[in-house]
Design a protein around this motif. Sequence first.
Motif, PDB file in Angstrom:
ATOM      1  N   SER A  12       5.057  -0.321   4.530  1.00  0.00           N
ATOM      2  CA  SER A  12       3.890  -1.083   4.087  1.00  0.00           C
ATOM      3  C   SER A  12       2.628  -0.275   4.350  1.00  0.00           C
ATOM      4  O   SER A  12       2.365   0.133   5.495  1.00  0.00           O
ATOM      5  CB  SER A  12       3.819  -2.421   4.822  1.00  0.00           C
ATOM      6  OG  SER A  12       2.683  -3.170   4.414  1.00  0.00           O
ATOM      7  N   ILE A  13       1.849  -0.040   3.287  1.00  0.00           N
ATOM      8  CA  ILE A  13       0.648   0.794   3.369  1.00  0.00           C
ATOM      9  C   ILE A  13      -0.569  -0.020   2.947  1.00  0.00           C
ATOM     10  O   ILE A  13      -0.539  -0.720   1.930  1.00  0.00           O
ATOM     11  CB  ILE A  13       0.783   2.031   2.459  1.00  0.00           C
ATOM     12  CG1 ILE A  13       1.989   2.866   2.870  1.00  0.00           C
ATOM     13  CG2 ILE A  13      -0.497   2.876   2.492  1.00  0.00           C
ATOM     14  CD1 ILE A  13       2.359   3.940   1.854  1.00  0.00           C
ATOM     15  N   ASP A  14      -1.613   0.070   3.732  1.00  0.00           N
ATOM     16  CA  ASP A  14      -2.878  -0.590   3.406  1.00  0.00           C
ATOM     17  C   ASP A  14      -3.942   0.483   3.229  1.00  0.00           C
ATOM     18  O   ASP A  14      -4.316   1.158   4.193  1.00  0.00           O
ATOM     19  CB  ASP A  14      -3.274  -1.559   4.524  1.00  0.00           C
ATOM     20  CG  ASP A  14      -4.616  -2.229   4.275  1.00  0.00           C
ATOM     21  OD1 ASP A  14      -4.968  -2.422   3.092  1.00  0.00           O
ATOM     22  OD2 ASP A  14      -5.319  -2.555   5.247  1.00  0.00           O
ATOM     23  N   ILE A  15      -4.405   0.656   1.997  1.00  0.00           N
ATOM     24  CA  ILE A  15      -5.445   1.648   1.704  1.00  0.00           C
ATOM     25  C   ILE A  15      -6.802   0.965   1.784  1.00  0.00           C
ATOM     26  O   ILE A  15      -7.082   0.035   1.027  1.00  0.00           O
ATOM     27  CB  ILE A  15      -5.239   2.261   0.306  1.00  0.00           C
ATOM     28  CG1 ILE A  15      -3.882   2.949   0.218  1.00  0.00           C
ATOM     29  CG2 ILE A  15      -6.359   3.255  -0.018  1.00  0.00           C
ATOM     30  CD1 ILE A  15      -3.530   3.449  -1.171  1.00  0.00           C
ATOM     31  N   GLY A  16      -7.637   1.406   2.692  1.00  0.00           N
ATOM     32  CA  GLY A  16      -8.965   0.833   2.846  1.00  0.00           C
ATOM     33  C   GLY A  16     -10.045   1.849   2.545  1.00  0.00           C
ATOM     34  O   GLY A  16      -9.781   3.052   2.408  1.00  0.00           O
ATOM     35  N   GLY A  17     -11.266   1.366   2.456  1.00  0.00           N
ATOM     36  CA  GLY A  17     -12.381   2.269   2.194  1.00  0.00           C
ATOM     37  C   GLY A  17     -12.671   3.205   3.350  1.00  0.00           C
ATOM     38  O   GLY A  17     -13.208   4.295   3.164  1.00  0.00           O
ATOM     39  N   SER A  18     -12.281   2.793   4.580  1.00  0.00           N
ATOM     40  CA  SER A  18     -12.533   3.611   5.771  1.00  0.00           C
ATOM     41  C   SER A  18     -11.275   4.223   6.356  1.00  0.00           C
ATOM     42  O   SER A  18     -11.292   5.355   6.831  1.00  0.00           O
ATOM     43  CB  SER A  18     -13.217   2.764   6.857  1.00  0.00           C
ATOM     44  OG  SER A  18     -14.427   2.204   6.392  1.00  0.00           O
ATOM     45  N   ARG A  19     -10.164   3.450   6.318  1.00  0.00           N
ATOM     46  CA  ARG A  19      -8.920   3.919   6.921  1.00  0.00           C
ATOM     47  C   ARG A  19      -7.723   3.544   6.065  1.00  0.00           C
ATOM     48  O   ARG A  19      -7.769   2.597   5.293  1.00  0.00           O
ATOM     49  CB  ARG A  19      -8.737   3.338   8.333  1.00  0.00           C
ATOM     50  CG  ARG A  19      -9.741   3.881   9.352  1.00  0.00           C
ATOM     51  CD  ARG A  19      -9.510   3.251  10.718  1.00  0.00           C
ATOM     52  NE  ARG A  19     -10.464   3.767  11.699  1.00  0.00           N
ATOM     53  CZ  ARG A  19     -11.684   3.288  11.866  1.00  0.00           C
ATOM     54  NH1 ARG A  19     -12.086   2.275  11.120  1.00  0.00           N
ATOM     55  NH2 ARG A  19     -12.506   3.809  12.755  1.00  0.00           N
ATOM     56  N   ILE A  20      -6.651   4.284   6.256  1.00  0.00           N
ATOM     57  CA  ILE A  20      -5.358   3.967   5.659  1.00  0.00           C
ATOM     58  C   ILE A  20      -4.420   3.627   6.812  1.00  0.00           C
ATOM     59  O   ILE A  20      -4.349   4.365   7.799  1.00  0.00           O
ATOM     60  CB  ILE A  20      -4.801   5.156   4.856  1.00  0.00           C
ATOM     61  CG1 ILE A  20      -5.781   5.556   3.752  1.00  0.00           C
ATOM     62  CG2 ILE A  20      -3.443   4.801   4.245  1.00  0.00           C
ATOM     63  CD1 ILE A  20      -5.405   6.851   3.060  1.00  0.00           C
ATOM     64  N   LYS A  21      -3.715   2.493   6.701  1.00  0.00           N
ATOM     65  CA  LYS A  21      -2.793   2.059   7.742  1.00  0.00           C
ATOM     66  C   LYS A  21      -1.379   1.986   7.176  1.00  0.00           C
ATOM     67  O   LYS A  21      -1.195   1.744   5.987  1.00  0.00           O
ATOM     68  CB  LYS A  21      -3.186   0.676   8.279  1.00  0.00           C
ATOM     69  CG  LYS A  21      -4.565   0.590   8.871  1.00  0.00           C
ATOM     70  CD  LYS A  21      -4.791  -0.746   9.543  1.00  0.00           C
ATOM     71  CE  LYS A  21      -4.715  -1.893   8.567  1.00  0.00           C
ATOM     72  NZ  LYS A  21      -4.998  -3.207   9.214  1.00  0.00           N
ATOM     73  N   ALA A  22      -0.402   2.165   8.040  1.00  0.00           N
ATOM     74  CA  ALA A  22       0.986   2.069   7.609  1.00  0.00           C
ATOM     75  C   ALA A  22       1.851   1.531   8.738  1.00  0.00           C
ATOM     76  O   ALA A  22       1.576   1.763   9.926  1.00  0.00           O
ATOM     77  CB  ALA A  22       1.508   3.429   7.154  1.00  0.00           C
ATOM     78  N   THR A  23       2.888   0.802   8.359  1.00  0.00           N
ATOM     79  CA  THR A  23       3.872   0.304   9.316  1.00  0.00           C
ATOM     80  C   THR A  23       5.198   0.101   8.586  1.00  0.00           C
ATOM     81  O   THR A  23       5.272   0.277   7.363  1.00  0.00           O
ATOM     82  CB  THR A  23       3.409  -1.019   9.954  1.00  0.00           C
ATOM     83  OG1 THR A  23       4.320  -1.395  10.999  1.00  0.00           O
ATOM     84  CG2 THR A  23       3.347  -2.138   8.920  1.00  0.00           C
ATOM     85  N   LEU A  24       6.232  -0.258   9.317  1.00  0.00           N
ATOM     86  CA  LEU A  24       7.514  -0.630   8.730  1.00  0.00           C
ATOM     87  C   LEU A  24       7.737  -2.119   8.932  1.00  0.00           C
ATOM     88  O   LEU A  24       7.457  -2.656  10.008  1.00  0.00           O
ATOM     89  CB  LEU A  24       8.661   0.157   9.368  1.00  0.00           C
ATOM     90  CG  LEU A  24       8.748   1.647   9.041  1.00  0.00           C
ATOM     91  CD1 LEU A  24       9.922   2.276   9.800  1.00  0.00           C
ATOM     92  CD2 LEU A  24       8.910   1.893   7.545  1.00  0.00           C
ATOM     93  N   LEU A  25       8.263  -2.781   7.889  1.00  0.00           N
ATOM     94  CA  LEU A  25       8.563  -4.203   7.940  1.00  0.00           C
ATOM     95  C   LEU A  25      10.045  -4.429   7.676  1.00  0.00           C
ATOM     96  O   LEU A  25      10.695  -3.618   6.993  1.00  0.00           O
ATOM     97  CB  LEU A  25       7.767  -4.958   6.868  1.00  0.00           C
ATOM     98  CG  LEU A  25       6.251  -4.768   6.820  1.00  0.00           C
ATOM     99  CD1 LEU A  25       5.683  -5.515   5.616  1.00  0.00           C
ATOM    100  CD2 LEU A  25       5.593  -5.235   8.108  1.00  0.00           C
ATOM    101  N   ASP A  26      10.571  -5.562   8.185  1.00  0.00           N
ATOM    102  CA  ASP A  26      11.900  -5.966   7.757  1.00  0.00           C
ATOM    103  C   ASP A  26      11.762  -6.825   6.501  1.00  0.00           C
ATOM    104  O   ASP A  26      10.648  -7.053   6.015  1.00  0.00           O
ATOM    105  CB  ASP A  26      12.657  -6.686   8.887  1.00  0.00           C
ATOM    106  CG  ASP A  26      12.012  -8.010   9.303  1.00  0.00           C
ATOM    107  OD1 ASP A  26      11.201  -8.573   8.527  1.00  0.00           O
ATOM    108  OD2 ASP A  26      12.328  -8.493  10.404  1.00  0.00           O
ATOM    109  N   ILE A  27      12.861  -7.319   5.956  1.00  0.00           N
ATOM    110  CA  ILE A  27      12.786  -8.028   4.679  1.00  0.00           C
ATOM    111  C   ILE A  27      12.093  -9.377   4.808  1.00  0.00           C
ATOM    112  O   ILE A  27      11.711  -9.981   3.799  1.00  0.00           O
ATOM    113  CB  ILE A  27      14.184  -8.213   4.045  1.00  0.00           C
ATOM    114  CG1 ILE A  27      15.096  -9.036   4.963  1.00  0.00           C
ATOM    115  CG2 ILE A  27      14.793  -6.871   3.702  1.00  0.00           C
ATOM    116  CD1 ILE A  27      16.407  -9.422   4.298  1.00  0.00           C
ATOM    117  N   ASP A  28      11.896  -9.860   6.044  1.00  0.00           N
ATOM    118  CA  ASP A  28      11.173 -11.113   6.256  1.00  0.00           C
ATOM    119  C   ASP A  28       9.691 -10.885   6.530  1.00  0.00           C
ATOM    120  O   ASP A  28       8.952 -11.834   6.797  1.00  0.00           O
ATOM    121  CB  ASP A  28      11.797 -11.888   7.423  1.00  0.00           C
ATOM    122  CG  ASP A  28      13.215 -12.342   7.118  1.00  0.00           C
ATOM    123  OD1 ASP A  28      13.449 -12.812   5.987  1.00  0.00           O
ATOM    124  OD2 ASP A  28      14.086 -12.206   7.999  1.00  0.00           O
ATOM    125  N   GLY A  29       9.271  -9.612   6.470  1.00  0.00           N
ATOM    126  CA  GLY A  29       7.868  -9.306   6.683  1.00  0.00           C
ATOM    127  C   GLY A  29       7.471  -9.097   8.124  1.00  0.00           C
ATOM    128  O   GLY A  29       6.279  -8.970   8.429  1.00  0.00           O
TER     129      GLY A  29
END
Length: 223
Positions: A12-29
């Motif tokens: 899961s990747i979140d692209i922001g105007g200041s930072r980019i974040k990433a993590t791993l999720l299971d199928i339930d989030g």
Amino acid sequence: MKSPDPDQKILSIDIGGSRIKATLLDIDGNMLMDFVRINTPQSGKPDDVLEAIVELTKGFEAYQKVSVGFPGYVKKGVIYTAPNLGTEKWEGVDLSKRLAGILKKPVRVVNDADMQGLGVASGKGLEMVVTLGTGFGTALLMDGVLLPHFEIAHHPLSKDRDYDQYIGAKALEEVGLERWNKRMKKVIAILKTVFNYDHLYISGGNSVLKQMIPLPGCPTSMV
């Protein structure tokens, strides 16, 4: 229809105007690790952002799918607007296809506030999610179903300002915390009148600065 693999992991990747974040999720989030972060390249160019994502996710455990939240209007994985990165650089970029080609995994790209909404909404009634970060993001869901995305941030709030310009990160820096919070109270009152939602969720990096008193009869959660 084949059942999903319960051991499947999603990047899961979140692209922001200041930072980019990433993590791993299971199928339930559920998060399987803490977020890791990297500064969004100052150029805002697609190639540089993609390179930053590759650098950020080096060393991650194996995953089977990728979900991406992007700060702009997205349709079928294609970027149409990118106000905080540069629409002229991103318009027409098929981010889903390009990232899938790099990571060699299926990729789904949606607006970042929509992605947040899918993660936090209870699935009951009309729910609205707002994100307070570099800009002002919004998502609407009815009984857990994501509604068509509206770029409310760029709807005129006054003759010469839209919501992004009124309560975005630059506005906070310019007017200070006290005036910004007064503006936020005004915006929340407008949103409640216009959308008449059943529940409001407030998230994003600047949400911790919120000092607003919830409106009467307006259930509000910080996420």
